[in-house]
Write a protein that holds these residues in place. Structure first.
Motif: not given
Length: 142
Positions: A87-89, A112-114, A129-131
């Motif tokens: 994920k991106i934090d 953001y979940i990758l 993903e993409n949430s």
């Protein structure tokens, strides 16, 4: 979850930039399965993961604003399979220096979940993903 971090920074007047990274050791929680009317919950075993990113710090009237962007990979072992999340934090922290280099900071953290997957398993998990989710961070740093 335990973290080991490294910070490198460069300062220009009231603005500083830096990179941060480290290892994390923890589990993502438990999973539940239902079969024949019975629910079974299993705790995950902690495994090593990591995070790497950067930040900027802007001084404003004795306070600072610190937006960050951090890539995080978490791993958990559930006996028969391994769960991985990438994920991106993006926390946006507001802080204040208390005494010398000691500061406290807090604020919202957007995630953001990758990737959200199970290794070595026939189980299916809900698509995450993409949430985007939001949490909260609170911390102190010497």
């Amino acid at each position: 979850m335990q973290h080991c971090c490294l910070w490198l920074s460069s300062t220009y007047a009231q603005t500083s930039f830096g990179i941060k990274g480290g290892l994390n050791y923890g589990a993502t929680g438990e999973y539940s399965s239902v079969s024949e009317g019975f629910e079974d919950a299993t705790d995950g075993e902690s495994k090593m993961g990591y995070h790497l990113g950067g930040y900027a710090r802007f001084g404003i009237l004795g306070f600072f604003l610190q937006p960050e962007l951090v890539y995080t990979k978490l791993n958990t072992d559930y006996n028969a399979f391994e769960y991985q999340i990438q994920k991106i934090d993006a926390p946006v922290l507001v802080g204040v220096k208390i005494l010398g280099p000691l500061n406290i900071k807090a604020g919202p953290s957007f995630q953001y979940i990758l990737s959200n997957k199970l290794e070595d398993s026939d189980f299916e998990i809900a698509e995450a993903e993409n949430s985007i989710t939001m949490g909260y961070q609170l911390g102190a740093k010497p």
